[in-house]
Enzyme design. Structure first.
Site, PDB file in Angstrom:
ATOM      1  N   ASP A 166       0.831  -1.197   0.000  1.00 49.78           N
ATOM      2  CA  ASP A 166       0.000   0.000   0.000  1.00 49.78           C
ATOM      3  C   ASP A 166       0.868   1.250   0.000  1.00 49.78           C
ATOM      4  O   ASP A 166       1.674   1.454   0.909  1.00 49.78           O
ATOM      5  CB  ASP A 166      -0.910  -0.013   1.231  1.00 49.78           C
ATOM      6  CG  ASP A 166      -1.888   1.148   1.252  1.00 49.78           C
ATOM      7  OD1 ASP A 166      -2.118   1.763   0.193  1.00 49.78           O
ATOM      8  OD2 ASP A 166      -2.428   1.455   2.333  1.00 49.78           O
ATOM      9  N   ASP A 363      -2.660   6.563  -5.889  1.00 49.24           N
ATOM     10  CA  ASP A 363      -2.829   5.631  -4.775  1.00 49.24           C
ATOM     11  C   ASP A 363      -3.010   4.206  -5.277  1.00 49.24           C
ATOM     12  O   ASP A 363      -3.809   3.950  -6.184  1.00 49.24           O
ATOM     13  CB  ASP A 363      -4.042   6.053  -3.942  1.00 49.24           C
ATOM     14  CG  ASP A 363      -4.247   5.164  -2.727  1.00 49.24           C
ATOM     15  OD1 ASP A 363      -3.264   4.916  -2.003  1.00 49.24           O
ATOM     16  OD2 ASP A 363      -5.385   4.719  -2.500  1.00 49.24           O
TER      17      ASP A 363
END
Length: 487
Positions: A166, A363
């Site tokens: 992430d 992201d």
């Protein structure tokens, strides 16, 4: 709505990704370079999905410096494939549920992007058996949307773990023994007693102060520094801040790597052993490996039945195909200067300011790209105009996806190409698989959504990043994009 696995829902357009030159990609008599012509049958998922990885890609993650194999955790290349069924690995979600969880992550990013660090708060000791863990109301990212997995080693001798990665999280953590409360994962949990290089981080160490800023947990135990994170989907990890040797590949190791040894973990994590944090604070892998890899990393997110890579350090052969745009200053997220978009080769009639003054977040964990209201309205209008010219009938919205079509009666369809235009002249042209998302042929949707507030930053999600090489060159403050980089 019919129940679909997360793998099926998020990858109904797996077969839709058709590179120019393949037999199923129609040239439309070469009359236009601004739209795709696709067989409607290709929109549906394959009856049988197999793992595919090209030889060139295998060499990238096997020989590249600090290169890790990257796979979709619900696809046939996943280390969890065939283990426990979809319900056990957390994939039994409807499209509505997927989008709801994605929205929870978006709300977290918007809150964190605009907030200043709050005062740390006291919590009860999570290691007291009679105590109930009470963490601050500072939710982290939704773990349910982290669909890509890498395998790393931890400890001496190394113990292998499959971790979700992430770019919006910083602290890397794994489930640890002794476990107070843990969720099911593939393989054994990390056991510090079996590692000769394991250490606990003391309460006076700088890393402890950094962890407190990140998690909001302001407490130490007799054994050392504690950490605790509540994620946006109400998943929780609490444990001991620790150090040990992290092994990325056989010869690439990071001694004394700071991570979270999670002994109280609750939630649906999809069989992963924890999380690999690639954010911008001092706790992330990127920062801790800066001396070794120079603050550079790249990844290519594959389609669900393909293999991509996560690579640390400069890779000249891969970077030669990338085109760069500035990486904007921010303490928490990777912001890029999105200056415009085009649909079917035509620029949207909005100024660069419509995409936000602070930039757009890039992201890996958000699924669907979000745009500020004015920019999304222009995108939606241009896309609808293109589809209306071809008389495709509209279908009901799929929660936040408000531009959907019933294509069940068509043999072939046309969709416009969509491109991001960044400051500095860098363009990212999306493939068909990056543009559409569907629950069925009767509900085929534009895979973009608008923000509620104009002040909230846009977010480029992983659906739009698939098969693109994304290069983070932090020392030189730039982000690069190279197209067609993985299967």
């Amino acid at each position: 709505m019919t129940k679909l696995s997360l793998f099926s829902t998020l990858n109904l357009f797996l077969a839709l990704f058709l590179c120019p030159g393949t037999s199923s990609f129609a040239s439309a008599k070469d009359a236009s370079h601004h739209y795709f012509q696709i067989l409607a049958a290709d929109i549906l998922p394959s009856a049988r999905s197999l793992c595919k990885a090209g030889e060139g890609l295998r060499s990238t993650y096997q020989q590249g410096r600090g290169a890790l194999k990257l796979v979709h955790r619900h696809g046939p290349c996943s280390p969890f494939s065939g283990i426990g069924g979809s319900a056990a690995n957390g994939s039994q979600l409807t499209l509505t549920e997927v989008l709801q969880q994605d929205q929870s992550r978006v709300q977290w990013i918007h809150s964190r992007a605009s907030s200043s660090p709050s005062d740390n708060k006291q919590v009860q000791d999570p290691f007291q058996a009679e105590a109930t863990t009470q963490l601050p109301a500072r939710p982290g990212a939704s773990l349910s949307t982290l669909n890509y997995v890498v395998t790393v080693g931890l400890g001496t001798p190394k113990q292998a773990f499959n971790l979700a990665f992430d770019t919006g999280s910083d602290l890397t953590w794994v489930q640890c023994e002794p476990c107070i409360s843990c969720y099911p994962q593939q393989g054994a949990r990390f056991n510090p007693a079996f590692s000769s290089t394991y250490q606990r981080v003391s309460c006076t160490a700088p890393e402890c102060a950094e962890a407190k800023l990140e998690s909001g947990l302001n407490q130490c135990s007799a054994s050392g520094c504690l950490y605790g994170i509540v994620y946006g989907d109400n998943s929780v990890t609490v444990g001991q801040l620790s150090r040990d040797k992290l092994t990325l590949t056989g010869s690439d190791v990071l001694p004394g790597f700071t991570f979270g040894c999670g002994q109280k973990n609750q939630g649906i994590f999809g069989m992963v052993g924890g999380l690999l944090g690639l954010g911008r604070t001092q706790l992330s892998v990127v920062s801790q490996a800066r001396n070794k890899y120079g603050g550079v990393f790249s990844y290519c997110l594959p389609t669900s039945n393909g293999v991509g890579h996560l690579t640390f350090g400069p890779d000249r052969s891969s970077f030669s195909s990338a085109r760069f745009t500035p990486l904007l200053p921010h303490s928490k997220f990777y912001f890029v200067p999105l200056a415009g978009m085009s649909v079917g080769g035509r620029l949207l009639p909005v100024s660069p300011s419509a995409f936000g003054s602070q930039g757009t977040v890039l992201d890996s964990g958000t699924v669907i790209t979000r745009l500020p209201p004015a920019a999304y309205s222009a995108l939606r209008s241009a896309f609808r105009d293109f589809m209306a010219q071809r008389k495709y009938p509209l279908a009901p919205a799929a929660t936040l996806l408000d531009t959907c079509y019933d294509l069940s009666s068509y043999t072939a369809i046309e969709i416009p190409k969509i491109a991001f235009h960044f400051q500095g002249g860098t363009d990212l042209v999306l493939n068909a698989a990056n543009i559409l998302l569907a629950s069925s042929l009767s509900q085929v949707c534009l895979a973009f959504a608008g923000n509620t507030k104009a002040a909230d930053p846009g977010i480029i999600g992983n659906w739009q990043q698939k098969t693109t090489l994304v290069v983070h060159d932090i020392p030189n403050s730039k982000i690069g994009f190279g197209q067609g980089a993985c299967s």
